[in-house]
Scaffold this motif. Structure first.
Motif, short mmCIF file in Angstrom:
data_model
loop_
_atom_site.label_atom_id
_atom_site.label_comp_id
_atom_site.label_asym_id
_atom_site.label_seq_id
_atom_site.Cartn_x
_atom_site.Cartn_y
_atom_site.Cartn_z
N LEU A 19 -15.61 8.62 -23.42
CA LEU A 19 -16.22 9.70 -22.64
C LEU A 19 -15.23 10.27 -21.64
O LEU A 19 -15.11 11.47 -21.48
CB LEU A 19 -17.46 9.16 -21.91
CG LEU A 19 -18.78 9.15 -22.67
CD1 LEU A 19 -19.83 8.42 -21.86
CD2 LEU A 19 -19.24 10.56 -22.97
N LYS A 20 -14.51 9.38 -20.96
CA LYS A 20 -13.56 9.82 -19.94
C LYS A 20 -12.45 10.66 -20.56
O LYS A 20 -12.04 11.69 -20.03
CB LYS A 20 -12.97 8.60 -19.23
CG LYS A 20 -12.04 8.95 -18.07
CD LYS A 20 -11.58 7.68 -17.37
CE LYS A 20 -10.64 8.02 -16.21
NZ LYS A 20 -10.15 6.81 -15.52
N LYS A 21 -11.98 10.21 -21.72
CA LYS A 21 -10.91 10.93 -22.39
C LYS A 21 -11.33 12.33 -22.81
O LYS A 21 -10.54 13.26 -22.80
CB LYS A 21 -10.43 10.14 -23.63
CG LYS A 21 -9.57 8.94 -23.31
CD LYS A 21 -9.10 8.27 -24.59
CE LYS A 21 -8.19 7.08 -24.28
NZ LYS A 21 -7.74 6.42 -25.51
N ASN A 22 -12.58 12.48 -23.17
CA ASN A 22 -13.04 13.77 -23.67
C ASN A 22 -13.73 14.62 -22.61
O ASN A 22 -14.37 15.62 -22.91
CB ASN A 22 -13.98 13.54 -24.86
CG ASN A 22 -13.20 13.12 -26.09
OD1 ASN A 22 -12.67 13.96 -26.80
ND2 ASN A 22 -13.10 11.82 -26.31
N LYS A 23 -13.55 14.24 -21.35
CA LYS A 23 -14.12 15.00 -20.25
C LYS A 23 -13.34 16.28 -20.04
O LYS A 23 -12.12 16.30 -20.12
CB LYS A 23 -14.10 14.14 -18.98
CG LYS A 23 -14.77 14.78 -17.78
CD LYS A 23 -14.74 13.83 -16.60
CE LYS A 23 -15.44 14.42 -15.40
NZ LYS A 23 -15.42 13.50 -14.24
N LYS A 24 -14.04 17.34 -19.74
CA LYS A 24 -13.40 18.62 -19.48
C LYS A 24 -12.71 18.61 -18.12
O LYS A 24 -13.25 18.09 -17.15
CB LYS A 24 -14.43 19.75 -19.55
CG LYS A 24 -13.86 21.13 -19.26
CD LYS A 24 -14.89 22.22 -19.49
CE LYS A 24 -15.91 22.25 -18.38
NZ LYS A 24 -16.79 23.44 -18.48
N ALA A 25 -11.53 19.22 -18.03
CA ALA A 25 -10.84 19.38 -16.75
C ALA A 25 -11.37 20.64 -16.07
O ALA A 25 -11.17 21.75 -16.55
CB ALA A 25 -9.35 19.49 -16.98
N LYS A 26 -12.05 20.45 -14.94
CA LYS A 26 -12.56 21.58 -14.19
C LYS A 26 -11.43 22.28 -13.44
O LYS A 26 -11.40 23.50 -13.32
CB LYS A 26 -13.62 21.10 -13.20
CG LYS A 26 -14.22 22.20 -12.33
CD LYS A 26 -15.26 21.62 -11.38
CE LYS A 26 -15.85 22.69 -10.48
NZ LYS A 26 -16.83 22.12 -9.52
N ASN A 27 -10.49 21.47 -12.93
CA ASN A 27 -9.36 22.00 -12.16
C ASN A 27 -8.04 21.58 -12.82
O ASN A 27 -7.96 20.52 -13.44
CB ASN A 27 -9.37 21.46 -10.73
CG ASN A 27 -10.72 21.60 -10.06
OD1 ASN A 27 -11.30 22.68 -10.04
ND2 ASN A 27 -11.24 20.50 -9.50
N ILE A 28 -7.02 22.42 -12.66
CA ILE A 28 -5.67 22.12 -13.17
C ILE A 28 -4.68 22.31 -12.03
O ILE A 28 -4.67 23.35 -11.37
CB ILE A 28 -5.27 23.07 -14.32
CG1 ILE A 28 -6.34 23.12 -15.42
CG2 ILE A 28 -3.90 22.69 -14.87
CD1 ILE A 28 -6.39 21.93 -16.32
N ILE A 29 -3.83 21.30 -11.79
CA ILE A 29 -2.73 21.44 -10.83
C ILE A 29 -1.44 21.13 -11.56
O ILE A 29 -1.27 20.03 -12.11
CB ILE A 29 -2.89 20.49 -9.63
CG1 ILE A 29 -4.24 20.72 -8.92
CG2 ILE A 29 -1.75 20.70 -8.63
CD1 ILE A 29 -4.51 19.74 -7.79
N VAL A 30 -0.52 22.08 -11.60
CA VAL A 30 0.78 21.91 -12.25
C VAL A 30 1.84 21.83 -11.16
O VAL A 30 2.05 22.78 -10.41
CB VAL A 30 1.08 23.08 -13.20
CG1 VAL A 30 2.41 22.85 -13.91
CG2 VAL A 30 -0.04 23.28 -14.21
N VAL A 31 2.50 20.68 -11.06
CA VAL A 31 3.48 20.43 -10.01
C VAL A 31 4.87 20.41 -10.64
O VAL A 31 5.19 19.51 -11.41
CB VAL A 31 3.20 19.11 -9.26
CG1 VAL A 31 4.03 19.04 -7.98
CG2 VAL A 31 1.72 18.97 -8.94
N VAL A 32 5.69 21.42 -10.32
CA VAL A 32 6.98 21.63 -10.98
C VAL A 32 8.13 21.42 -9.99
O VAL A 32 8.16 22.03 -8.92
CB VAL A 32 7.08 23.06 -11.55
CG1 VAL A 32 8.42 23.27 -12.25
CG2 VAL A 32 5.92 23.36 -12.48
N SER A 33 9.07 20.57 -10.36
CA SER A 33 10.34 20.49 -9.62
C SER A 33 11.35 21.31 -10.41
O SER A 33 11.87 20.87 -11.43
CB SER A 33 10.81 19.04 -9.49
OG SER A 33 12.06 19.00 -8.82
N ASP A 34 11.62 22.52 -9.94
CA ASP A 34 12.48 23.44 -10.68
C ASP A 34 13.91 22.92 -10.71
O ASP A 34 14.49 22.56 -9.69
CB ASP A 34 12.44 24.82 -10.01
CG ASP A 34 13.00 25.92 -10.89
OD1 ASP A 34 14.19 25.85 -11.24
OD2 ASP A 34 12.25 26.85 -11.23
N GLY A 35 14.48 22.87 -11.92
CA GLY A 35 15.88 22.49 -12.06
C GLY A 35 16.14 21.01 -11.84
O GLY A 35 17.24 20.63 -11.44
#
Length: 471
Positions: free
Chosen positions: A35-51
């Motif tokens: 169930l946990k694996k197939n839960k929908k993501a309500k929010n998305i946070i993408v954290v990028v360290s450029d370069g």
């Protein structure tokens, strides 16, 4: 696989059968995990360290471990097996070595484009950026960065542009599209004083209902009921190490972690959820300059933002956090030698970036002043010959090229001098074709395969959030 159909028909049925047999605890746990694996993501946070080359991630963890006894938040997630992990191929449409606009566009638009373009194909086709897709699906959307908010990485998630260089035009598009929170540097592209068309973009954003903030204090005081535009520097924000050693910069400039927290606070109560991109953009700038203090301290600032995102996600349970970089740059690393440990630890005593050091010199600077400034900033002495070599770039019209080096300052020379004292070497001052680290935490992370193409991430994010790719 249709995750929604699987969730509806498979997992619930399995859970129901286990409830009929309450003594089968292993089956119950298995199905709860499903169930946990197939839960929908309500929010998305993408954290990028450029370069961020792998060596940069490694050195930041070593630096923190040796200074504080605790390593980086990013690698701690690996050590505790809390995440799904992969390598990602970041090639652009026209090169195995990508730039930031093509890299971000591969995630943002779902297609590879040529270096320099923002979600515009080699044949001129516009690809709808992912944050626009989420806005149309009813979510709030925003970006925070330590470079101009109009720079390549945030732009790749938000807009279409034939060239990343059109930062004034990108600022215009942000206003038209109505993103909910956009913070970073970039006054040059919003102020009527600097724009070629003399438009006062601050006034236009305020007219559109935005709160415009220009200091850390104003950002903290901004309410969470209205959209926010935050611009804290003409170009990029100051390097973390320079901020930390200046009372004025500390008071006026927010950290990446603070901007991340403000963005989450602004959007977290939206009933349809939110999407947020967080970028440590000056990691890339420091790598281009072989600037070890700029690099490591801004990577640790990225790591603080990772903690902010993970802390929220652990409490929220509906948030997918994605941690990655868009490409390698200069591939730095600690070089073996009898003094490698002590030399590397000496970076803990650095007070300023190489940018701060070199911008303090000019034609009239004396040899003794050069030696004094470097010793103050790095806690070691340079020789007269080394000081004369540095000074020659100001007096003999020597020139050192490099991205983000408009004054042609001797970054490479200073980096080579420092290597004798900190044991950090660099292979170049440019991007590299590394496969990059990718980590995911939260609902949807089970979708990640061990090796993916950059464009795959676009579709994985949509699938994790169960947002159809119809725009």
């Amino acid at each position: 696989m249709d995750r929604r159909k699987f969730f509806k028909n498979g997992s619930l049925f399995a859970l129901g059968t286990s409830l009929l047999n309450p003594f089968d605890l292993s089956a119950t746990q298995l199905n709860l995990d499903t169930l946990k694996k197939n839960k929908k993501a309500k929010n998305i946070i993408v954290v990028v360290s450029d370069g961020m080359s792998t060596g940069t991630l490694n050195m930041a963890d070593l630096y923190l471990s040796r200074k504080t006894g605790t390593g980086s938040n990013w690698l701690q997630l690996y050590k505790e097996s809390k995440i799904s992990r992969a390598l990602m191929d970041m090639a652009s449409a026209n090169s195995i070595v990508t730039d930031s606009s093509a890299a971000s566009s591969s995630w943002g638009g779902g297609f590879r484009v040529n270096n320099g373009a923002v979600n515009v194909s080699p044949t001129g086709e516009n690809h709808v950026p992912i944050w626009q897709k989420f806005k149309k699906a009813g979510k709030m959307a925003g970006c925070v960065t330590t470079v101009p908010i109009t720079h390549a990485t945030p732009a790749g998630f938000c807009v279409n542009s034939k060239t990343r260089k059109d930062q004034e035009g990108i600022a215009d598009k942000y206003l038209e599209l109505g993103f909910d929170i956009m913070m970073g540097g970039g006054n040059l592209y919003f102020s009527s004083e600097y724009r070629k068309d003399n438009r006062d973009m601050y006034q236009e954003f305020e007219t559109a209902g935005y709160q415009v903030v220009k200091t850390r204090e104003e950002m903290i005081a901004a309410n969470n009921t209205k959209p926010i535009l935050g611009v804290f520097a003409d170009s990029g924000l100051p390097y973390t190490i320079d901020r930390n050693n200046s009372k004025e910069l500390t008071q006026n400039t927010p950290t990446l972690g603070e901007m991340t927290q403000k963005a989450i606070d602004r959007m977290k109560d939206h009933p349809e959820g939110f999407v947020l991109q967080v970028e440590a953009g000056k990691v890339d700038w420091a790598a281009h300059g072989n600037d070890i203090a700029g690099l490591i301290y801004d990577q640790t600032a990225h790591d603080e933002a990772v903690k902010v995102a993970i802390d929220f996600a652990e409490k929220d349970n509906d948030t997918l956090v994605i941690i990655t970089t868009d490409h390698g740059n200069s591939n730095p690393g600690v070089i073996s030698g009898s003094k490698a440990n002590d030399n590397f630890d000496s970076i803990q005593q650095y007070k300023h970036s190489n940018e701060w050091i070199l911008n303090g010199f000019g034609k009239e600077t004396s040899i003794s002043q050069i030696k004094e400034r470097i010793e103050y900033a790095n806690n070691f002495g340079v020789t007269d010959e080394e000081a004369k070599l540095i000074l020659s770039y100001y007096t003999d019209l020597k020139s050192e090229d490099g991205l983000y080096n408009a004054r042609h300052l001797p970054f490479k020379v200073l980096g080579e001098i420092q290597k004798q004292h900190n044991s950090v070497g660099w292979i170049s001052m440019h991007h590299s074709a590394d496969y990059v680290e990718l980590a995911m935490f939260g609902p949807g992370s089970d979708l990640l395969k061990p090796f993916i193409k950059n464009t795959d991430l676009h579709y994985l994010i949509l699938e994790a959030a169960e947002v159809e790719n119809k725009f």
